[in-house]
Design a protein around this motif. Structure first.
Motif, PDB file in Angstrom:
ATOM      1  N   SER A 266       0.837  -1.208   0.000  1.00 63.54           N
ATOM      2  CA  SER A 266       0.000   0.000   0.000  1.00 63.54           C
ATOM      3  C   SER A 266       0.869   1.254   0.000  1.00 63.54           C
ATOM      4  N   ALA A 267       1.967   1.229   0.777  1.00 65.32           N
ATOM      5  CA  ALA A 267       2.876   2.379   0.795  1.00 65.32           C
ATOM      6  C   ALA A 267       3.539   2.565  -0.569  1.00 65.32           C
ATOM      7  N   LEU A 268       3.913   1.445  -1.211  1.00 61.83           N
ATOM      8  CA  LEU A 268       4.513   1.531  -2.541  1.00 61.83           C
ATOM      9  C   LEU A 268       3.537   2.122  -3.547  1.00 61.83           C
ATOM     10  N   LEU A 269       2.298   1.672  -3.499  1.00 63.13           N
ATOM     11  CA  LEU A 269       1.288   2.208  -4.421  1.00 63.13           C
ATOM     12  C   LEU A 269       1.066   3.696  -4.182  1.00 63.13           C
ATOM     13  N   GLN A 270       1.114   4.115  -2.932  1.00 64.53           N
ATOM     14  CA  GLN A 270       0.956   5.529  -2.627  1.00 64.53           C
ATOM     15  C   GLN A 270       2.110   6.343  -3.196  1.00 64.53           C
ATOM     16  N   GLN A 271       3.327   5.823  -3.117  1.00 60.34           N
ATOM     17  CA  GLN A 271       4.470   6.508  -3.707  1.00 60.34           C
ATOM     18  C   GLN A 271       4.327   6.618  -5.221  1.00 60.34           C
ATOM     19  N   VAL A 272       3.797   5.564  -5.831  1.00 57.99           N
ATOM     20  CA  VAL A 272       3.567   5.605  -7.275  1.00 57.99           C
ATOM     21  C   VAL A 272       2.558   6.696  -7.620  1.00 57.99           C
ATOM     22  N   ARG A 273       1.538   6.835  -6.821  1.00 53.34           N
ATOM     23  CA  ARG A 273       0.532   7.884  -7.063  1.00 53.34           C
ATOM     24  C   ARG A 273       1.161   9.280  -6.919  1.00 53.34           C
ATOM     25  N   VAL A 274       2.027   9.426  -5.910  1.00 53.93           N
ATOM     26  CA  VAL A 274       2.652  10.726  -5.683  1.00 53.93           C
ATOM     27  C   VAL A 274       3.592  11.084  -6.832  1.00 53.93           C
ATOM     28  N   MET A 275       4.216  10.080  -7.435  1.00 52.68           N
ATOM     29  CA  MET A 275       5.168  10.326  -8.517  1.00 52.68           C
ATOM     30  C   MET A 275       4.490  10.800  -9.795  1.00 52.68           C
ATOM     31  N   GLN A 276       3.225  10.502  -9.967  1.00 49.72           N
ATOM     32  CA  GLN A 276       2.564  10.719 -11.253  1.00 49.72           C
ATOM     33  C   GLN A 276       2.700  12.153 -11.771  1.00 49.72           C
ATOM     34  N   PRO A 277       2.433  13.205 -10.968  1.00 48.35           N
ATOM     35  CA  PRO A 277       2.510  14.563 -11.532  1.00 48.35           C
ATOM     36  C   PRO A 277       3.912  14.961 -11.984  1.00 48.35           C
ATOM     37  N   GLN A 278       4.948  14.345 -11.433  1.00 47.65           N
ATOM     38  CA  GLN A 278       6.318  14.716 -11.759  1.00 47.65           C
ATOM     39  C   GLN A 278       6.852  13.977 -12.993  1.00 47.65           C
ATOM     40  N   LEU A 279       6.068  13.114 -13.573  1.00 53.78           N
ATOM     41  CA  LEU A 279       6.519  12.332 -14.716  1.00 53.78           C
ATOM     42  C   LEU A 279       6.283  13.079 -16.023  1.00 53.78           C
ATOM     43  N   PRO A 280       7.033  12.724 -17.061  1.00 55.49           N
ATOM     44  CA  PRO A 280       6.770  13.296 -18.388  1.00 55.49           C
ATOM     45  C   PRO A 280       5.346  12.948 -18.832  1.00 55.49           C
ATOM     46  N   PRO A 281       4.743  13.782 -19.661  1.00 49.72           N
ATOM     47  CA  PRO A 281       3.359  13.544 -20.085  1.00 49.72           C
ATOM     48  C   PRO A 281       3.074  12.149 -20.620  1.00 49.72           C
ATOM     49  N   PRO A 282       3.971  11.524 -21.449  1.00 47.62           N
ATOM     50  CA  PRO A 282       3.642  10.162 -21.906  1.00 47.62           C
ATOM     51  C   PRO A 282       3.484   9.181 -20.744  1.00 47.62           C
ATOM     52  N   LEU A 283       4.357   9.303 -19.737  1.00 48.45           N
ATOM     53  CA  LEU A 283       4.240   8.423 -18.575  1.00 48.45           C
ATOM     54  C   LEU A 283       3.048   8.804 -17.706  1.00 48.45           C
TER      55      LEU A 283
END
Length: 271
Positions: free
Chosen positions: A119-136
């Motif tokens: 669950s903590a890993l999935l939360q980190q993945v969610r937090v990373m989303q805005p900082q990723l390039p648009p294709p990602l």
């Protein structure tokens, strides 16, 4: 049984002795007295035979009973051995059950701990989303958006690893994309983009008149128009990646973060 025959023998012996030692009276002597004595002797002999037969029968019966006792004792011993084996097996089963219960509790604790980590890993993945390039970001949006709220830990882990794998692949290569950006005055411009991993990008319009940088920041991925960047160089780098031009060295500026870009703009505007 022996006591009964002993008493019978004593009674007959008493009668016999009484008949022998009683005073003799010729007047009373009759042939019947002799017959009575013979009868008593016959009874005595019969009793002796009966006693002997009974003793013989008793010995046989005693042997039979002893054999039965021996068989019962042997059976009891076997049953005791079976009971002891069953008790040992029961104890072994109890020990195995206790060991399995302990193992199950440990697995449940590990599963709970693993579930929290996932669950903590999935939360980190969610937090990373805005900082990723648009294709990602688009890929993240699809992957996380299709994940049910009640998805179990294995599904969450599988989806998180899938998205992180795509990020790692994107990070190890040069990638191309294109999109529409709005200039400072709100003019939409279609640009081609060249990504260096997931931390740097350059863009240029088709004629090279609009160009700039892209980079991640604390607030998300940012695009910045920069006239100091030669759009022709960006387009030439894209052409080389698409194998439409001969490979050669091209120098393009790097912008590591949005914070660094802000500091650079402040320095440029300081008199």
């Amino acid at each position: 049984m022996n006591r009964f025959y002993r008493h019978s023998q004593i009674a007959l012996l008493t009668l016999w002795l009484t008949a022998i030692f009683s005073p003799y009276n010729p007047a009373q002597a009759e042939p019947s007295a002799t017959a009575q004595l013979d009868a008593l002797v016959q009874q005595w002999l019969a009793l002796e035979q009966q006693q002997h037969q009974l003793q013989k029968d008793w010995q046989l019966r005693k042997q039979s009973l002893q054999q039965g006792i021996n068989l019962l004792q042997a059976e009891q011993k076997q049953l005791q051995q079976v009971l002891e084996r069953n008790n040992k097996q029961h104890d072994a089963v109890d020990e195995k059950r206790a060991a399995l219960l302990t193992q199950q509790q440990q697995l449940e604790q590990q599963q709970q701990q693993g579930g929290r980590q996932i669950s903590a890993l999935l939360q980190q993945v969610r937090v990373m989303q805005p900082q990723l390039p648009p294709p990602l970001q688009h890929l993240w949006q699809q992957g996380l958006g299709s994940l049910p709220d009640n998805a179990d830990a294995s599904v969450q882990l599988q989806r998180s690893l899938f998205l992180l794998t795509k990020l790692a692949e994107f990070q190890q290569r040069l990638s191309l994309d294109e999109m529409t950006l709005n200039t400072a005055d709100g003019k939409p411009v279609r640009v081609k983009q060249l990504y260096l991993g997931a931390s740097q990008a350059w863009f240029s319009s088709a004629d090279g008149s609009y160009s700039g940088l892209g980079y991640p920041g604390s607030a998300g991925w940012s695009w910045q128009f920069d006239s100091s960047i030669d759009g022709k160089d960006v387009l030439h780098a894209i052409a080389m990646l698409e194998k439409r031009a001969q490979a050669e060295l091209i120098s393009l500026p790097l912008q590591l973060s949005a914070e660094a870009a802000t500091l650079s703009q402040q320095k440029e505007t300081t008199p």
